[in-house]
Design a protein around this motif. Structure first.
Motif, short mmCIF file in Angstrom:
data_model
loop_
_atom_site.label_atom_id
_atom_site.label_comp_id
_atom_site.label_asym_id
_atom_site.label_seq_id
_atom_site.Cartn_x
_atom_site.Cartn_y
_atom_site.Cartn_z
N LYS A 71 -11.62 -3.69 5.45
CA LYS A 71 -10.00 -3.38 4.93
C LYS A 71 -9.05 -4.45 5.46
O LYS A 71 -9.08 -4.25 6.89
N VAL A 72 -8.54 -5.35 4.85
CA VAL A 72 -7.24 -6.09 5.26
C VAL A 72 -6.27 -5.81 4.23
O VAL A 72 -6.60 -5.20 3.22
N SER A 73 -5.22 -6.12 4.76
CA SER A 73 -3.94 -5.76 3.84
C SER A 73 -2.88 -6.89 4.06
O SER A 73 -2.78 -7.53 4.96
N SER A 74 -2.08 -7.34 2.78
CA SER A 74 -1.20 -8.38 2.76
C SER A 74 -0.16 -8.13 1.78
O SER A 74 0.84 -8.79 1.69
N TYR A 75 -0.40 -6.99 0.83
CA TYR A 75 0.66 -6.55 -0.03
C TYR A 75 1.61 -5.54 0.17
O TYR A 75 1.26 -4.62 0.84
N GLU A 76 2.73 -5.67 -0.17
CA GLU A 76 3.66 -4.17 -0.51
C GLU A 76 4.16 -4.56 -1.93
O GLU A 76 4.96 -5.44 -2.23
N GLY A 77 4.00 -3.70 -2.88
CA GLY A 77 4.92 -3.46 -4.13
C GLY A 77 4.22 -4.79 -5.04
O GLY A 77 3.01 -4.68 -5.18
N LEU A 78 5.07 -5.62 -5.26
CA LEU A 78 4.67 -6.80 -6.21
C LEU A 78 4.25 -8.15 -5.56
O LEU A 78 4.14 -9.07 -5.93
N SER A 79 4.62 -8.12 -4.17
CA SER A 79 4.36 -9.65 -3.27
C SER A 79 4.03 -9.34 -1.92
O SER A 79 3.77 -8.36 -1.66
N SER A 80 3.26 -10.35 -1.84
CA SER A 80 2.52 -10.60 -0.38
C SER A 80 3.72 -10.58 0.67
O SER A 80 4.58 -11.19 0.63
N ARG A 81 3.09 -9.91 1.80
CA ARG A 81 3.92 -10.07 3.05
C ARG A 81 3.96 -11.33 3.72
O ARG A 81 4.71 -11.77 4.64
N GLY A 82 3.05 -11.85 3.18
CA GLY A 82 2.57 -13.28 4.04
C GLY A 82 1.99 -13.27 5.21
O GLY A 82 1.48 -14.47 5.84
N GLU A 83 1.34 -12.13 5.63
CA GLU A 83 0.56 -11.95 6.81
C GLU A 83 -0.59 -10.96 6.67
O GLU A 83 -0.48 -10.19 5.82
N ILE A 84 -1.55 -11.14 7.21
CA ILE A 84 -2.85 -10.45 6.64
C ILE A 84 -3.01 -9.55 8.02
O ILE A 84 -3.16 -10.20 9.14
N SER A 85 -3.46 -8.26 7.88
CA SER A 85 -3.91 -7.48 9.10
C SER A 85 -5.05 -6.67 8.65
O SER A 85 -5.22 -6.04 7.70
N MET A 86 -5.61 -6.57 10.01
CA MET A 86 -7.15 -5.77 9.81
C MET A 86 -6.77 -4.34 9.71
O MET A 86 -6.29 -3.97 11.00
N LYS A 87 -7.08 -3.53 8.80
CA LYS A 87 -7.11 -2.19 8.79
C LYS A 87 -8.35 -1.37 8.99
O LYS A 87 -8.36 -0.40 9.58
#
Length: 181
Positions: A71-87
């Motif tokens: 699991k990785v994450s880069s989105y909030e709402g309608l747009s990417s935060r521009g950074e990827i984090s390992m969950k």
């Protein structure tokens, strides 16, 4: 398929469950042919969004294989935060395995690049990517998408079939696009 409302936003039909299933049939046929001789095929599902795509695809695979999740994450709402984090990190040994990363959508390809950088030091035999939806025109990544499903020409925001809008809509069997009205 009718227009739906999630939160305060409306979404219009884009792809039916039958169109999705047909696309997955085609992807599975290519993977079955390409990996017919693989001794250790591993599907790595990118959670949360790829859960439906993964389940439907792996049931069509005839080559002996295993499935793991990351699991990785880069989105909030309608747009990417521009950074990827390992969950949720990788929980298995992939050394010598043919790894196919499964994601529900590839846009910029930056998540794919992040995953290649994360996986390559673990010495897999090969790494490939399969995605249900591919926004080829937005792709900025270094790695090829070997098994794209539907290549989207437009930059549309989509929900359903694992894709979400603020965690809503993931369990819809069809895919919808954000309506402007």
């Amino acid at each position: 398929m009718d227009r739906i409302k999630l939160g305060e936003r409306y979404f219009s039909p884009y792809l039916s469950a039958a169109e999705i299933d047909s696309t997955i049939d085609a992807i599975a046929a290519r993977i079955n042919a390409d990996y017919a001789d693989s001794k250790s095929l591993l599907f790595l599902s990118v959670m949360n969004g790829a859960f439906m795509f993964t389940a439907d695809l792996v049931r069509k695979i005839t080559v002996p294989s295993t499935v793991s999740f990351i699991k990785v994450s880069s989105y909030e709402g309608l747009s990417s935060r521009g950074e990827i984090s390992m969950k949720l990190p990788l929980s298995c040994d992939i050394e010598g395995c043919d790894v196919i990363i499964l994601d529900e959508i590839v846009e910029t390809g930056l998540t794919v690049d992040y995953l290649f950088d994360y996986l390559e030091p673990r010495n897999p035999a090969s790494i490939a990517v399969s995605t249900l939806l591919y926004k080829k025109g937005m792709h900025k990544g270094r790695h090829e998408i070997k098994y794209p499903g539907i290549v989207m020409q437009e930059n549309l925001f989509v929900v359903g079939y694992g894709l979400d809008y603020d965690e809503k809509g993931r369990t819809l069997k069809d895919i919808y696009i954000l309506s402007e009205d």
